[in-house]
Design a protein around this motif. Structure first.
Motif, mmCIF file in Angstrom:
data_model
loop_
_atom_site.group_PDB
_atom_site.id
_atom_site.type_symbol
_atom_site.label_atom_id
_atom_site.label_comp_id
_atom_site.label_asym_id
_atom_site.label_seq_id
_atom_site.Cartn_x
_atom_site.Cartn_y
_atom_site.Cartn_z
ATOM 1 N N PHE A 232 0.840 -1.197 0.000
ATOM 2 C CA PHE A 232 0.000 0.000 0.000
ATOM 3 C C PHE A 232 0.874 1.245 0.000
ATOM 4 C CE2 PHE A 232 1.324 -0.584 4.289
ATOM 5 C CZ PHE A 232 1.458 0.698 4.800
ATOM 6 N N VAL A 233 0.243 2.362 -0.314
ATOM 7 C CA VAL A 233 0.849 3.687 -0.176
ATOM 8 C C VAL A 233 -0.202 4.595 0.453
ATOM 9 C CG1 VAL A 233 1.799 5.697 -1.353
ATOM 10 C CG2 VAL A 233 2.365 3.395 -2.170
ATOM 11 N N ILE A 234 0.143 5.261 1.551
ATOM 12 C CA ILE A 234 -0.742 6.268 2.118
ATOM 13 C C ILE A 234 -0.578 7.538 1.281
ATOM 14 C CG2 ILE A 234 -1.339 7.655 4.135
ATOM 15 C CD1 ILE A 234 -1.917 4.780 4.659
ATOM 16 N N ARG A 235 -1.554 7.850 0.450
ATOM 17 C CA ARG A 235 -1.444 9.022 -0.425
ATOM 18 C C ARG A 235 -1.563 10.316 0.370
ATOM 19 N NH1 ARG A 235 -4.323 7.688 -6.135
ATOM 20 N NH2 ARG A 235 -4.312 9.968 -6.189
ATOM 21 N N SER A 236 -2.489 10.357 1.305
ATOM 22 C CA SER A 236 -2.641 11.539 2.147
ATOM 23 C C SER A 236 -3.659 11.262 3.237
ATOM 24 C CB SER A 236 -3.096 12.759 1.328
ATOM 25 O OG SER A 236 -4.406 12.549 0.815
ATOM 26 N N ILE A 237 -3.567 12.036 4.299
ATOM 27 C CA ILE A 237 -4.611 12.089 5.321
ATOM 28 C C ILE A 237 -4.841 13.567 5.590
ATOM 29 C CG2 ILE A 237 -5.285 11.530 7.684
ATOM 30 C CD1 ILE A 237 -3.576 9.065 7.543
ATOM 31 N N ALA A 238 -5.948 14.082 5.081
ATOM 32 C CA ALA A 238 -6.226 15.511 5.181
ATOM 33 C C ALA A 238 -7.729 15.740 5.084
ATOM 34 C CB ALA A 238 -5.507 16.278 4.057
ATOM 35 N N ASP A 239 -8.201 16.787 5.766
ATOM 36 C CA ASP A 239 -9.612 17.166 5.717
ATOM 37 C C ASP A 239 -10.525 16.003 6.102
ATOM 38 O OD1 ASP A 239 -11.709 18.951 5.320
ATOM 39 O OD2 ASP A 239 -11.931 18.442 3.206
ATOM 40 N N GLY A 240 -10.033 15.175 7.034
ATOM 41 C CA GLY A 240 -10.837 14.060 7.521
ATOM 42 C C GLY A 240 -10.892 12.865 6.604
ATOM 43 N N ARG A 268 -10.546 4.339 10.252
ATOM 44 C CA ARG A 268 -11.537 5.276 10.794
ATOM 45 C C ARG A 268 -11.452 5.420 12.310
ATOM 46 N NH1 ARG A 268 -15.703 3.825 6.688
ATOM 47 N NH2 ARG A 268 -16.307 2.106 8.060
ATOM 48 N N GLN A 269 -10.744 4.515 12.985
ATOM 49 C CA GLN A 269 -10.594 4.668 14.429
ATOM 50 C C GLN A 269 -9.698 5.848 14.789
ATOM 51 O OE1 GLN A 269 -7.872 1.785 16.537
ATOM 52 N NE2 GLN A 269 -7.600 1.000 14.446
ATOM 53 N N LEU A 270 -8.883 6.319 13.831
ATOM 54 C CA LEU A 270 -7.977 7.432 14.070
ATOM 55 C C LEU A 270 -8.767 8.732 14.133
ATOM 56 C CD1 LEU A 270 -5.099 6.407 11.625
ATOM 57 C CD2 LEU A 270 -5.335 5.881 14.071
ATOM 58 N N GLY A 271 -8.398 9.589 15.063
ATOM 59 C CA GLY A 271 -9.142 10.818 15.269
ATOM 60 C C GLY A 271 -9.157 11.743 14.078
ATOM 61 N N SER A 272 -8.165 11.644 13.202
ATOM 62 C CA SER A 272 -8.072 12.525 12.037
ATOM 63 C C SER A 272 -8.781 11.965 10.810
ATOM 64 C CB SER A 272 -6.604 12.781 11.692
ATOM 65 O OG SER A 272 -5.937 11.544 11.419
ATOM 66 N N VAL A 273 -9.415 10.806 10.937
ATOM 67 C CA VAL A 273 -10.013 10.135 9.774
ATOM 68 C C VAL A 273 -11.514 9.925 9.988
ATOM 69 C CG1 VAL A 273 -10.017 8.067 8.327
ATOM 70 C CG2 VAL A 273 -7.854 8.980 9.204
ATOM 71 N N ASP A 274 -12.321 10.497 9.108
ATOM 72 C CA ASP A 274 -13.771 10.256 9.096
ATOM 73 C C ASP A 274 -14.190 9.397 7.918
ATOM 74 O OD1 ASP A 274 -14.299 11.941 11.375
ATOM 75 O OD2 ASP A 274 -13.983 13.670 10.068
#
Length: 301
Positions: A232-240, A268-274
């Protein structure tokens, strides 16, 4: 007990690269071992434990110790004989090889080819070779750290000591419950705890996902659905929104459950991810825009 240690960069500057010093080959590879045995030792177990500030991976042999062993970091793990790439989850791969050894007998394999661990640093071991008297494993790590190797007798063991003097936090990883799926009794994905680095929990959780279920979890019917993906590649985590691209291939395999059922709740358990958007290896997902979950067409039921 015989000990083999990696040289620190400062010590290495004072020595000639490639020179043998006290049984250790200078230049980045740890090597040691007893004199050649009359019979070829057989690897019979691979176990791991966390003790103090290190993770210890223990390779146990019957018939004595291998003639020699080497351990060094590699960018990728390559299968002996075929040359194919063996995918190993983690941020670093420590390759360990044993010469004049085997991991099989007349009945087949004598040691596990792949084992996941719930340790701070070592997350899995994967065999990449049992070919012409050389047994090779790759150890997937959460972090590249110093290591050293020791040998023990009665029983014969080679122990890889990997530094793990850092803090981790417990996070949930969702695994596929095959028995519940067959019985059609949801939920089909259940959480289990894993240690991850606090600074990069999304990457740490995805690494643990691709490392797979622990032996006890597998015995109870839990596993990891990869749906053809090898990484995998995490492309981004932004704006939820967490955006994750799969590598390798992507296919639902004709099933209504896929790797998406593991990735979605895990991130989705991460606070920055909706919301979670999963992309295929070509970078496609069905709903790339907007605050909603999305999967690629290859993961559609």
């Amino acid at each position: 007990m015989k000990v083999t240690r990696l040289l620190t960069p400062l010590c290495a500057l004072a020595l000639v690269p490639g020179a043998a010093v006290g049984g250790v080959m200078v230049g980045g590879t740890a090597a040691a071992g007893p004199a050649a045995a009359a019979t070829q030792p057989t690897l019979v177990a691979v176990t791991a434990v966390h003790q103090g500030a290190e993770d210890r991976l223990v390779f146990r042999f019957s018939g004595g110790l291998p003639v020699s062993h080497t351990a060094h970091y590699v960018n990728r793990l390559v299968a002996d004989g075929s040359g194919r790439v063996v995918h190993v989850a983690g941020r670093a791969i420590l390759q360990v090889s044993f010469r004049n050894a085997q991991a099989h007998d007349a009945q087949g394999s004598t040691a596990p080819a792949r084992t996941a661990y719930r340790l701070p640093n070592a997350m899995l071991s994967v065999r990449s070779g049992d070919f012409e008297g050389v047994v090779t494993y790759g150890i997937g790590l959460a972090k590249k750290t110093q290591f050293h190797v020791t040998t023990l007798q009665n029983p014969s063991r080679v122990v890889v000591h990997v530094g793990a003097a850092f803090r981790t936090v417990p996070r949930k990883l969702w695994l596929f419950d095959r028995q519940a799926f067959v019985a059609n009794t949801p939920p089909f994905f259940v959480p289990r705890l894993r240690p991850v680095l606090p600074g990069t929990p999304a990457t740490g959780l995805m690494d643990r996902l691709f490392a797979g279920a622990l032996p006890l979890e597998r015995s109870s019917g839990l596993s990891t659905l990869r749906s053809g993906a090898t990484g995998f590649v995490i492309r981004s985590i932004a704006d939820g929104i967490a955006r994750v691209q799969l590598t390798g291939t992507c296919s639902n395999g004709g099933s209504t459950v896929t790797i998406a059922g593991e990735i979605m709740p895990t991130l989705r358990q991460l606070g920055s991810v909706d919301f979670v958007k999963i992309y295929d290896q070509a970078g496609h997902t069905e709903h790339p825009l907007g605050h909603q979950d999305s999967i690629p067409a290859c993961l559609e039921p």
